[in-house]
Design a protein around this motif. Structure first.
Motif, PDB file in Angstrom:
ATOM      1  N   ILE A   1       0.879  -1.163   0.000  1.00  0.00           N
ATOM      2  CA  ILE A   1       0.000   0.000   0.000  1.00  0.00           C
ATOM      3  C   ILE A   1       0.920   1.217   0.000  1.00  0.00           C
ATOM      4  N   VAL A   2       0.733   2.095  -0.973  1.00  0.00           N
ATOM      5  CA  VAL A   2       1.640   3.223  -1.156  1.00  0.00           C
ATOM      6  C   VAL A   2       0.832   4.494  -1.374  1.00  0.00           C
ATOM      7  N   PHE A   3       1.266   5.591  -0.763  1.00  0.00           N
ATOM      8  CA  PHE A   3       0.624   6.882  -0.995  1.00  0.00           C
ATOM      9  C   PHE A   3       0.906   7.355  -2.411  1.00  0.00           C
TER      10      PHE A   3
ATOM     11  N   GLY B   1      -5.514   6.966   4.928  1.00  0.00           N
ATOM     12  CA  GLY B   1      -6.056   5.814   4.212  1.00  0.00           C
ATOM     13  C   GLY B   1      -5.039   4.702   4.064  1.00  0.00           C
ATOM     14  N   VAL B   2      -3.798   5.068   3.773  1.00  0.00           N
ATOM     15  CA  VAL B   2      -2.716   4.086   3.667  1.00  0.00           C
ATOM     16  C   VAL B   2      -2.552   3.355   5.000  1.00  0.00           C
ATOM     17  N   LEU B   3      -2.490   4.125   6.095  1.00  0.00           N
ATOM     18  CA  LEU B   3      -2.293   3.522   7.414  1.00  0.00           C
ATOM     19  C   LEU B   3      -3.495   2.679   7.832  1.00  0.00           C
ATOM     20  N   ALA B   4      -4.697   3.145   7.531  1.00  0.00           N
ATOM     21  CA  ALA B   4      -5.904   2.384   7.886  1.00  0.00           C
ATOM     22  C   ALA B   4      -5.949   1.045   7.157  1.00  0.00           C
ATOM     23  N   LEU B   5      -5.594   1.029   5.876  1.00  0.00           N
ATOM     24  CA  LEU B   5      -5.569  -0.232   5.130  1.00  0.00           C
ATOM     25  C   LEU B   5      -4.523  -1.186   5.698  1.00  0.00           C
ATOM     26  N   ALA B   6      -3.365  -0.664   6.079  1.00  0.00           N
ATOM     27  CA  ALA B   6      -2.337  -1.513   6.681  1.00  0.00           C
ATOM     28  C   ALA B   6      -2.820  -2.066   8.016  1.00  0.00           C
TER      29      ALA B   6
ATOM     30  N   GLY C   1      -2.411  -5.284   3.574  1.00  0.00           N
ATOM     31  CA  GLY C   1      -1.073  -5.268   3.001  1.00  0.00           C
ATOM     32  C   GLY C   1      -0.135  -4.536   3.925  1.00  0.00           C
ATOM     33  N   VAL C   2       1.071  -4.297   3.438  1.00  0.00           N
ATOM     34  CA  VAL C   2       2.046  -3.520   4.194  1.00  0.00           C
ATOM     35  C   VAL C   2       2.202  -2.179   3.494  1.00  0.00           C
ATOM     36  N   ALA C   3       2.333  -1.128   4.286  1.00  0.00           N
ATOM     37  CA  ALA C   3       2.371   0.218   3.729  1.00  0.00           C
ATOM     38  C   ALA C   3       3.778   0.791   3.769  1.00  0.00           C
TER      39      ALA C   3
ATOM     40  N   ILE D   1       1.538   8.725  14.110  1.00  0.00           N
ATOM     41  CA  ILE D   1       0.101   8.471  13.978  1.00  0.00           C
ATOM     42  C   ILE D   1      -0.164   7.062  14.481  1.00  0.00           C
ATOM     43  N   THR D   2      -0.901   6.963  15.547  1.00  0.00           N
ATOM     44  CA  THR D   2      -1.153   5.643  16.131  1.00  0.00           C
ATOM     45  C   THR D   2      -2.562   5.167  15.782  1.00  0.00           C
ATOM     46  N   LEU D   3      -2.636   3.947  15.340  1.00  0.00           N
ATOM     47  CA  LEU D   3      -3.904   3.276  15.071  1.00  0.00           C
ATOM     48  C   LEU D   3      -3.857   1.933  15.779  1.00  0.00           C
ATOM     49  N   PRO D   4      -4.980   1.478  16.315  1.00  0.00           N
ATOM     50  CA  PRO D   4      -4.983   0.185  17.004  1.00  0.00           C
ATOM     51  C   PRO D   4      -4.486  -0.941  16.108  1.00  0.00           C
ATOM     52  N   GLY D   5      -3.554  -1.726  16.606  1.00  0.00           N
ATOM     53  CA  GLY D   5      -3.040  -2.882  15.877  1.00  0.00           C
ATOM     54  C   GLY D   5      -2.011  -2.569  14.820  1.00  0.00           C
ATOM     55  N   LEU D   6      -1.599  -1.307  14.692  1.00  0.00           N
ATOM     56  CA  LEU D   6      -0.634  -0.918  13.663  1.00  0.00           C
ATOM     57  C   LEU D   6       0.748  -0.739  14.282  1.00  0.00           C
ATOM     58  N   VAL D   7       1.760  -1.319  13.641  1.00  0.00           N
ATOM     59  CA  VAL D   7       3.146  -1.148  14.080  1.00  0.00           C
ATOM     60  C   VAL D   7       3.972  -0.650  12.895  1.00  0.00           C
TER      61      VAL D   7
END
Length: 125
Positions: free
Chosen positions: A28-30, A62-67, A72-74, A83-89
């Motif tokens: 996933i790429v911006f 959007g990139v981070l949310a999809l990851a 996929g991997v962003a 930018i922190t999102l639950p479950g995202l590293v």
């Protein structure tokens, strides 16, 4: 650059990731628009058929949310680690080509005093 991915993704156990390790995964790429492959072309100069698993997305969130959703991997700028999102590293991308630390564009005949003063503080290459 860094890689954003779900915490349970197989690459999440690594301290850092290489572009070779990413080739087996959906990316996933911006991109500011569909035909913009600026980031991808710098990191992935492969033929178009090798890019069939790449999703270009027009917003950073959007990139981070999809990851985070496991789509996929962003590939993202390191600054997005704030930018922190639950479950995202985030993991460092070891072999990313170095980009400019600062890019300044201006008008040759700039009339704004504030802009001219700022440009005077920017070191020249």
């Amino acid at each position: 650059m860094s890689v954003a991915l779900r915490a349970d993704h197989e690459l999440a156990s690594l301290a850092s990731v290489t572009t070779a390790e990413l080739r087996a995964h959906d990316l996933i790429v911006f991109a500011s628009r569909e035909e913009d492959e600026t980031v991808l072309s710098r990191l992935w100069p492969a033929p178009v058929e090798d890019r069939s698993r790449v999703r270009l997305v027009g917003s950073t969130l959007g990139v981070l949310a999809l990851a985070a959703a496991g789509e996929g991997v962003a590939l993202v700028p390191t600054a997005t680690e704030r930018i922190t999102l639950p479950g995202l590293v985030h993991r460092a991308l070891r072999d990313a080509p170095a980009g400019p630390d600062l890019l300044v564009l201006g008008r040759h005949d700039e009339t704004s005093g504030a802009v001219r003063a700022y440009l005077d503080t920017v070191p020249s290459p």
